[in-house]
Design a protein around this motif. Structure first.
Motif, PDB file in Angstrom:
ATOM      1  N   GLU A 284     -10.355  -4.804   5.771  1.00 20.10           N
ATOM      2  CA  GLU A 284     -11.263  -4.837   4.622  1.00 20.10           C
ATOM      3  C   GLU A 284     -10.579  -4.286   3.380  1.00 20.10           C
ATOM      4  N   ARG A 285      -9.782  -3.267   3.576  1.00 22.33           N
ATOM      5  CA  ARG A 285      -9.178  -2.556   2.452  1.00 22.33           C
ATOM      6  C   ARG A 285      -7.838  -3.144   2.004  1.00 22.33           C
ATOM      7  N   PHE A 286      -7.065  -3.662   2.966  1.00 20.81           N
ATOM      8  CA  PHE A 286      -5.714  -4.138   2.671  1.00 20.81           C
ATOM      9  C   PHE A 286      -5.523  -5.563   3.167  1.00 20.81           C
TER      10      PHE A 286
ATOM     11  N   ALA B 190       0.840  -1.199   0.000  1.00 23.74           N
ATOM     12  CA  ALA B 190       0.000   0.000   0.000  1.00 23.74           C
ATOM     13  C   ALA B 190       0.877   1.252   0.000  1.00 23.74           C
TER      14      ALA B 190
ATOM     15  N   GLN C 186      -5.466   7.750   3.714  1.00 21.43           N
ATOM     16  CA  GLN C 186      -6.883   7.957   3.420  1.00 21.43           C
ATOM     17  C   GLN C 186      -7.775   7.024   4.224  1.00 21.43           C
ATOM     18  N   VAL C 187      -7.402   5.765   4.319  1.00 23.87           N
ATOM     19  CA  VAL C 187      -8.208   4.813   5.082  1.00 23.87           C
ATOM     20  C   VAL C 187      -8.178   5.162   6.567  1.00 23.87           C
TER      21      VAL C 187
ATOM     22  N   GLU D 187      -2.700   5.897   0.255  1.00 20.73           N
ATOM     23  CA  GLU D 187      -3.813   4.963   0.462  1.00 20.73           C
ATOM     24  C   GLU D 187      -4.024   4.678   1.947  1.00 20.73           C
TER      25      GLU D 187
ATOM     26  N   ARG E  21     -11.603  -2.128   9.507  1.00 20.05           N
ATOM     27  CA  ARG E  21     -11.654  -1.322   8.280  1.00 20.05           C
ATOM     28  C   ARG E  21     -10.366  -1.474   7.481  1.00 20.05           C
ATOM     29  N   LEU E  22      -9.231  -1.464   8.174  1.00 25.25           N
ATOM     30  CA  LEU E  22      -7.952  -1.651   7.494  1.00 25.25           C
ATOM     31  C   LEU E  22      -7.882  -3.029   6.826  1.00 25.25           C
TER      32      LEU E  22
ATOM     33  N   GLU F 297     -10.467   8.083   7.082  1.00 16.38           N
ATOM     34  CA  GLU F 297     -11.873   7.684   6.988  1.00 16.38           C
ATOM     35  C   GLU F 297     -12.331   6.932   8.240  1.00 16.38           C
ATOM     36  N   SER F 298     -11.417   6.196   8.858  1.00 14.76           N
ATOM     37  CA  SER F 298     -11.806   5.362  10.000  1.00 14.76           C
ATOM     38  C   SER F 298     -11.676   6.085  11.346  1.00 14.76           C
TER      39      SER F 298
END
Length: 94
Positions: A86-88, A59, A66-67, A63, A83-84, A70-71
């Motif tokens: 989910e994205r990575f 990552a 941003q996550v 990126e 959340r992390l 957002e979290s």
């Protein structure tokens, strides 16, 4: 790790037609690959590994930032970690 299992299965699918059926098995590593087929088999194995590896890049700082931004509003650290994840792909270091 699920990714490793996927790569292994893809490679086994490439090699399975060449398993020596007269007493040998693919699990033991007994293969009979005609010489003219070797370049194609190698390319198929490389493609299988490449397909899996493309989704696993590191990552970027942007990126990740941003996550994390957002979290920030989430109520718990566990929700932020979820959340992390989910994205990575989060790998454990050994």
């Amino acid at each position: 790790m699920p990714g490793e299992k996927s790569v292994t299965e893809k490679i086994l699918n490439v090699l399975r037609p060449y398993a020596a059926h007269w007493g040998g098995t693919l699990g033991r590593g007994d293969l009979v690959i005609p010489q003219r087929e070797i370049p194609r088999v190698i390319h198929e194995i490389i493609d299988a590994v490449r397909e899996t590896a493309e989704g696993r890049r590191e990552a970027t700082d942007l990126e990740l930032f941003q996550v994390l931004q957002e979290s920030r509003h989430l109520s718990s650290v566990q929700d932020q970690v979820a959340r992390l994840k989910e994205r990575f792909v989060v790998l454990k270091r050994q």
